[in-house]
Scaffold this motif. Sequence first.
Motif, short mmCIF file in Angstrom:
data_model
loop_
_atom_site.label_atom_id
_atom_site.label_comp_id
_atom_site.label_asym_id
_atom_site.label_seq_id
_atom_site.Cartn_x
_atom_site.Cartn_y
_atom_site.Cartn_z
N VAL A 153 0.84 -1.19 0.00
CA VAL A 153 0.00 0.00 0.00
C VAL A 153 0.88 1.24 0.00
N LEU A 154 0.26 2.36 -0.31
CA LEU A 154 0.93 3.65 -0.23
C LEU A 154 0.43 4.39 1.00
N VAL A 155 1.34 5.11 1.64
CA VAL A 155 0.98 5.92 2.82
C VAL A 155 1.39 7.36 2.54
N GLN A 156 0.45 8.27 2.78
CA GLN A 156 0.69 9.69 2.57
C GLN A 156 0.13 10.47 3.75
N PRO A 157 0.72 11.63 4.06
CA PRO A 157 0.09 12.49 5.07
C PRO A 157 -1.23 13.02 4.53
N HIS A 158 -2.20 13.17 5.40
CA HIS A 158 -3.47 13.74 5.00
C HIS A 158 -3.29 15.25 4.88
N VAL A 159 -3.36 15.76 3.65
CA VAL A 159 -3.10 17.18 3.38
C VAL A 159 -4.41 17.96 3.47
N ASP A 160 -4.42 19.00 4.29
CA ASP A 160 -5.59 19.88 4.38
C ASP A 160 -5.51 20.91 3.26
N PHE A 161 -5.80 20.46 2.05
CA PHE A 161 -5.65 21.31 0.87
C PHE A 161 -6.83 22.26 0.71
N ALA A 162 -6.58 23.33 -0.03
CA ALA A 162 -7.64 24.32 -0.27
C ALA A 162 -8.62 23.83 -1.33
N TYR A 163 -8.10 23.18 -2.37
CA TYR A 163 -8.93 22.64 -3.44
C TYR A 163 -8.08 21.71 -4.29
N GLU A 164 -8.75 20.91 -5.12
CA GLU A 164 -8.08 20.08 -6.11
C GLU A 164 -8.27 20.71 -7.49
N VAL A 165 -7.26 20.58 -8.34
CA VAL A 165 -7.32 21.13 -9.68
C VAL A 165 -6.74 20.12 -10.65
N SER A 166 -7.32 20.03 -11.84
CA SER A 166 -6.88 19.09 -12.86
C SER A 166 -6.52 19.84 -14.13
N PHE A 167 -5.41 19.41 -14.75
CA PHE A 167 -4.93 19.98 -16.00
C PHE A 167 -5.02 18.91 -17.08
N TYR A 168 -5.62 19.24 -18.20
CA TYR A 168 -5.90 18.26 -19.26
C TYR A 168 -5.02 18.56 -20.47
N PHE A 169 -4.36 17.51 -20.98
CA PHE A 169 -3.44 17.65 -22.10
C PHE A 169 -3.79 16.65 -23.19
N VAL A 170 -3.62 17.06 -24.45
CA VAL A 170 -3.61 16.14 -25.58
C VAL A 170 -2.20 16.18 -26.15
N ASP A 171 -1.54 15.02 -26.21
CA ASP A 171 -0.11 14.96 -26.49
C ASP A 171 0.59 15.85 -25.46
N ASP A 172 1.36 16.84 -25.89
CA ASP A 172 2.00 17.71 -24.90
C ASP A 172 1.36 19.10 -24.87
N ALA A 173 0.17 19.22 -25.46
CA ALA A 173 -0.49 20.51 -25.57
C ALA A 173 -1.58 20.66 -24.50
N PHE A 174 -1.47 21.70 -23.69
CA PHE A 174 -2.46 21.98 -22.66
C PHE A 174 -3.79 22.37 -23.31
N GLN A 175 -4.89 21.83 -22.77
CA GLN A 175 -6.22 22.10 -23.32
C GLN A 175 -7.07 22.98 -22.41
N TYR A 176 -7.23 22.57 -21.14
CA TYR A 176 -8.04 23.34 -20.20
C TYR A 176 -7.75 22.83 -18.80
N ALA A 177 -8.23 23.56 -17.81
CA ALA A 177 -8.08 23.16 -16.41
C ALA A 177 -9.43 23.33 -15.71
N LEU A 178 -9.68 22.45 -14.75
CA LEU A 178 -10.89 22.50 -13.95
C LEU A 178 -10.52 22.31 -12.49
N TYR A 179 -11.31 22.89 -11.60
CA TYR A 179 -11.03 22.68 -10.19
C TYR A 179 -12.30 22.45 -9.40
#
Length: 277
Positions: free
Chosen positions: A161-187
Amino acid sequence: MPAERPRILYVSDLAYPARGRRYCDEDIHLTSRLREDFDLALCHPRDAAALMDAFDAVVVRNSGPVLGYLDVYDDFRRRALAAGTRVYNPLTGKGDMAGKQYLLDLTAAGFPVVPTVDRAEDLPLLPDAGRYVVKPKLGADSIGLRIVSREEAAEAADGTVLVQPHVDFAYEVSFYFVDDAFQYALYAPHTDRRWQLEPYEPTASDLEFARRFIDWNTVRHGIQRVDACRAPDGSLLLVELEDLNPYLSLDAVDDTRRDAFVAAMKASLRRFVTGSA
């Protein structure tokens, strides 16, 4: 040599009960648009190996976690690699396609990733935290994820298994790419609603962060999603590099960005199928 209209086998589990997402809606839209340029058939991931020889390429999209059909997926990989079948994304990815080992490797290499270990003796390498996240190395879609105490994390950290500290993050964000070209981001502005996504305008440093992982990976053709969290100090930390079958949340972007994404995917897929890249 592929025909003028290449033949595409599009792999999706339309009935997979994804929390907060409708795979079928996204794939109905994408296949309707891809049919403008390609001859296309759609199949369940369990049927892909038996059908793929009749097509110029296999596009793996919202096929669900492979844990539910791991023997079938392993057979598909073996047969596709042996036959030189064009699989999109190519089966050489180092991210989620290969399991979660990359989180350990990136931690060891000093990348900006949520710190990760897999053995009890390495727990002192993690930042002190009141809670820890434990998840299977071969997990997906939060299957098997637990939030535990440090003592429980030490008991669980046996290399599987993997163990990580529980991070109290402000939000999650995702970056979407086709090949190496950035397309859009959502959070996800609400931390308790991961899939209620809104458009996000990345800064130059945000994109530099995301591109580090695109450059690190070996996927030169295909779709990747870089998932990150905004840590308490304002920095971004990688949560996941999805290079097998990332859900795209196309319903959360406007028509202009959705059309641009489809155009980029069509161009990428045609280059991949014809070998013109």
